[in-house]
Design a protein around this motif. Structure first.
Motif, PDB file in Angstrom:
ATOM      1  N   SER A  18       0.807  -1.221   0.000  1.00  0.00           N
ATOM      2  CA  SER A  18       0.000   0.000   0.000  1.00  0.00           C
ATOM      3  C   SER A  18       0.842   1.275   0.000  1.00  0.00           C
ATOM      4  N   VAL A  19       2.119   1.151   0.307  1.00  0.00           N
ATOM      5  CA  VAL A  19       3.028   2.293   0.311  1.00  0.00           C
ATOM      6  C   VAL A  19       4.323   1.907  -0.395  1.00  0.00           C
ATOM      7  N   GLU A  20       5.062   2.908  -0.830  1.00  0.00           N
ATOM      8  CA  GLU A  20       6.368   2.624  -1.428  1.00  0.00           C
ATOM      9  C   GLU A  20       7.336   2.139  -0.352  1.00  0.00           C
ATOM     10  N   LYS A  21       8.194   1.213  -0.713  1.00  0.00           N
ATOM     11  CA  LYS A  21       9.202   0.746   0.238  1.00  0.00           C
ATOM     12  C   LYS A  21      10.047   1.936   0.688  1.00  0.00           C
ATOM     13  N   ASP A  22      10.235   2.032   1.988  1.00  0.00           N
ATOM     14  CA  ASP A  22      10.984   3.166   2.528  1.00  0.00           C
ATOM     15  C   ASP A  22      11.737   2.683   3.771  1.00  0.00           C
ATOM     16  N   GLU A  23      13.030   2.406   3.599  1.00  0.00           N
ATOM     17  CA  GLU A  23      13.820   1.856   4.703  1.00  0.00           C
ATOM     18  C   GLU A  23      13.912   2.833   5.873  1.00  0.00           C
ATOM     19  N   LYS A  24      14.002   4.129   5.552  1.00  0.00           N
ATOM     20  CA  LYS A  24      14.112   5.135   6.611  1.00  0.00           C
ATOM     21  C   LYS A  24      12.873   5.118   7.507  1.00  0.00           C
ATOM     22  N   LYS A  25      11.687   5.060   6.898  1.00  0.00           N
ATOM     23  CA  LYS A  25      10.450   5.021   7.666  1.00  0.00           C
ATOM     24  C   LYS A  25      10.270   3.674   8.360  1.00  0.00           C
ATOM     25  N   GLU A  26      10.714   2.619   7.701  1.00  0.00           N
ATOM     26  CA  GLU A  26      10.663   1.286   8.312  1.00  0.00           C
ATOM     27  C   GLU A  26      11.467   1.278   9.617  1.00  0.00           C
ATOM     28  N   ILE A  27      12.683   1.815   9.557  1.00  0.00           N
ATOM     29  CA  ILE A  27      13.554   1.850  10.735  1.00  0.00           C
ATOM     30  C   ILE A  27      12.963   2.749  11.809  1.00  0.00           C
ATOM     31  N   TYR A  28      12.409   3.916  11.394  1.00  0.00           N
ATOM     32  CA  TYR A  28      11.803   4.833  12.361  1.00  0.00           C
ATOM     33  C   TYR A  28      10.700   4.135  13.162  1.00  0.00           C
ATOM     34  N   HIS A  29       9.809   3.432  12.468  1.00  0.00           N
ATOM     35  CA  HIS A  29       8.689   2.785  13.163  1.00  0.00           C
ATOM     36  C   HIS A  29       9.160   1.600  14.006  1.00  0.00           C
ATOM     37  N   TYR A  30      10.177   0.880  13.540  1.00  0.00           N
ATOM     38  CA  TYR A  30      10.743  -0.186  14.382  1.00  0.00           C
ATOM     39  C   TYR A  30      11.357   0.409  15.653  1.00  0.00           C
TER      40      TYR A  30
END
Length: 307
Positions: free
Chosen positions: A200-212
């Motif tokens: 549903s969203v573009e892959k985004d490692e920065k946002k992935e890491i932020y939420h983790y």
């Protein structure tokens, strides 16, 4: 030397504006840089003008503050305590139930004990926390939507998780985003997965890491475990080990296994570090046990996937 440097130790002088040097007096209130808290400014104009000069120190200090928060051992997992027996909830999803009527997570020990009591008195089954009658599936949905309308982040997260399981990633992202903004740790964990998978969203490692990171700070051991795997590739084993030590101390089996394996493979994880992690893991697991919960296991059988 800049206006804000102390003559003796080059430490920032917070008694005056870092840009123009205006001192704080009765009619002038200085505001701290909210990223690093190292310097203060008399206004937005000064802050913008000083940004090129301050940027490097600001980013360095902000990263240090973030790590201080990230690597602090959480007081408990994101599940918290059962609202009835007040014991820490276990990490095993099969050992507790989220009640749609009140959005409370109740351990199986309390649920089974209350149900047995109701049966002995020949009473209709009710929620062990709010005492409302056990809802039908239709009522479950109505209760959950009512809780969502009341901005209940737990109900929002549950609906987001259900939508994700159905393949409705757009709705899942919407509900999880709202729940995360309200501070729901599980929602941050779900969003990290969506940004990592690109659903549903573009892959985004920065946002992935932020939420983790947000989930890990909130006490989510699985989020910290995943973050350790990411940081292992980004920064090396030392940082990953810190994550695994914290997660193991929360009772996470995967992190404990990682520490054990890295101790056996050449002793990267030292014996004393492993010993402390083993004791902390056992203490976390023991804290979730009680005679009532052990008794409940005789009556509650987890649903296992068919082969």
């Amino acid at each position: 030397m800049t206006i804000t440097e102390d003559n003796n130790n080059n430490e920032p002088d917070t008694s005056c504006c870092a840009s123009c040097g205006t001192a704080e007096v009765d009619d002038i209130a200085l505001k701290k840089c909210t990223a690093c808290y190292l310097v203060r400014y008399c206004g937005v104009k000064c802050q913008r003008e000083h940004r090129p000069q301050h940027k490097r120190a600001c980013k360095k200090r902000a990263a240090e503050l973030r790590d201080e928060l990230l690597f602090k051992q959480p007081e408990s997992t994101h599940h918290g305590d059962c609202p009835i027996c007040l014991l820490p909830l276990p990490l095993d999803l099969d050992c507790y139930t989220m009640r749609s009527c009140c959005s409370k997570i109740v351990c199986d020990g309390c649920s089974v004990a209350f149900t047995m009591q109701q049966m002995q008195q020949m009473l209709d089954e009710k929620c062990p926390f709010c005492r409302k009658p056990v809802p039908t599936e239709e009522e479950n949905i109505r209760y959950r939507m009512k809780r969502i309308e009341a901005n209940d982040p737990i109900a929002m997260c549950q609906e987001g998780t259900r939508s994700y399981a159905k393949g409705d990633y757009s709705s899942a992202f919407e509900y999880l985003s709202k729940a995360a903004k309200l501070g729901n740790v599980e929602a941050h964990y779900g969003l990290a997965g969506m940004y990592g998978d690109g659903h549903s969203v573009e892959k985004d490692e920065k946002k992935e890491i932020y939420h983790y990171e947000e989930a890990a700070i909130g006490g989510h051991p699985s989020a910290r475990f995943n973050l350790a795997l990411i940081d292992r590739n980004r920064y090396g084993r030392d940082r990953a080990t810190k994550h695994h030590i914290i997660a193991a101390g929360q009772g996470h089996d995967g992190s404990l296994t990682w520490l054990l394996e890295n101790h056996r493979r050449g002793g990267f994880v030292k014996k004393e570090v492993l010993g402390a992690a083993l004791r902390a893991h056992q203490a976390a697991v023991d804290a979730t046990k009680s005679p009532q919960r052990e008794e409940a296991k005789k009556y509650v059988s987890p649903i296992k996937p068919t082969a």
